[in-house]
Design an enzyme around this catalytic site. Structure first.
Site, short mmCIF file in Angstrom:
data_model
loop_
_atom_site.label_atom_id
_atom_site.label_comp_id
_atom_site.label_asym_id
_atom_site.label_seq_id
_atom_site.Cartn_x
_atom_site.Cartn_y
_atom_site.Cartn_z
N CYS A 43 0.83 -1.27 -0.13
CA CYS A 43 0.05 0.03 -0.08
C CYS A 43 0.71 1.41 0.00
CB CYS A 43 -0.91 -0.19 1.22
SG CYS A 43 -2.09 1.28 1.03
N ASP A 88 -6.41 -2.77 11.20
CA ASP A 88 -5.06 -2.15 11.06
C ASP A 88 -5.39 -1.44 12.60
OD1 ASP A 88 -4.22 1.20 9.33
OD2 ASP A 88 -3.17 -0.32 10.59
#
Ligand SMILES: O=C(O)c1ccccc1NCC(=O)[C@H](O)[C@H](O)COP(=O)(O)O
Length: 241
Positions: A18, A145
């Site tokens: 990412c 996350d």
């Protein structure tokens, strides 16, 4: 399919890299074997790219490598406009978006989307993942996350042992992953979900938004080593659950 009916040993852990901002980093992620690459369309991020830049970078992706457009509390009309520039993209909602906002921004399900669950680093802070998953049941996947300042990309891992023993969802483990800890993360989390992917940003960087190709290759190799370990040693699953 229930969480109990799948066989976690037979899976290949998917990989998302990412926060890509450069052509050479997209090429390095593809060459290393990433299954998806994430573009951060959040202007306050040091990894920010706009939709036009994400579309340029996504043109370098071969078939079967998914571009992921990442948003934080972005107005629905802006998400829809960005999707027109990157038609093959999956969406990732990483802010405080409600399930209704995620659904509307995804064109009422016309486009696959995943929801970030930002889990407190302080174990004393309650977080009910099952309730969160139920709220966001139309998400294609839940990205787990760490809850960090700035919404994400913080390079910090939450306590994986806090996850429930079984979550009937496709999970994406994220937050502070590195080539050194991702094997442990896969062995700990994979038995608890239907399928598992891993997502990394800081752990494969030379600087924020600047990826290190050697770290990307090391990360992918560590994920493949975890897959091989679980295929050979099923007990590895039992020793941590
Ligand atoms: O990457 C960012 O800068 C970011 C900013 C705001 C919201 C989300 C962001 N990234 C989302 C991701 O999917 C990251 O890969 C994830 O937070 C893990 O990051 P890291 O701990 O740095 O590996």
């Amino acid at each position: 399919m229930t969480a109990a009916s799948h066989n976690p040993l037979s899976q290949r852990t998917r990989i998302k890299i990412c926060g890509l901002t450069r052509e050479q980093d997209v090429d390095a992620a593809v060459q290393a074997g990433a299954d998806a690459v994430g573009f951060v369309l959040y202007p306050k991020s040091p990894r920010f790219v706009d939709a036009k830049r994400a579309a340029q970078l996504a043109l370098r992706l071969p078939p079967f490598v998914t571009p992921v457009l990442l948003f934080v509390n972005e107005p629905t009309e802006n998400v829809i406009a960005a999707c027109e520039q990157v038609p093959a993209a999956m969406l990732q909602f990483h802010g405080d978006e409600t399930p209704e906002q995620c659904r509307a921004a995804s064109g009422n399900g016309a486009r696959p989307w995943m929801r970030a669950a930002r889990i407190p680093l302080d174990a004393a802070q309650p977080f009910d993942l099952i309730k969160f998953a139920t709220l966001h049941e139309q998400a294609r996947a839940l990205l787990l996350d760490a809850h960090v300042e700035g919404y994400g990309g913080g390079g910090k891992a939450f306590d994986w042992s806090r996850l429930p023993p079984s979550v009937n969802a496709h999970l994406v483990l994220s937050g502070g992953l590195t080539p050194a800890n991702v094997t442990d993360g896969i062995v700990q989390v994979r038995p608890r979900c239907r399928t598992l992917a891993v997502d990394v940003s800081s752990g494969v960087e030379a600087a924020k938004g600047v990826k290190d190709p050697e770290k990307i290759h090391q990360f992918v190799a560590a994920v493949r080593a975890a897959d091989a370990l679980l295929a050979r040693c099923p007990n590895a699953l039992l020793s941590t659950t």
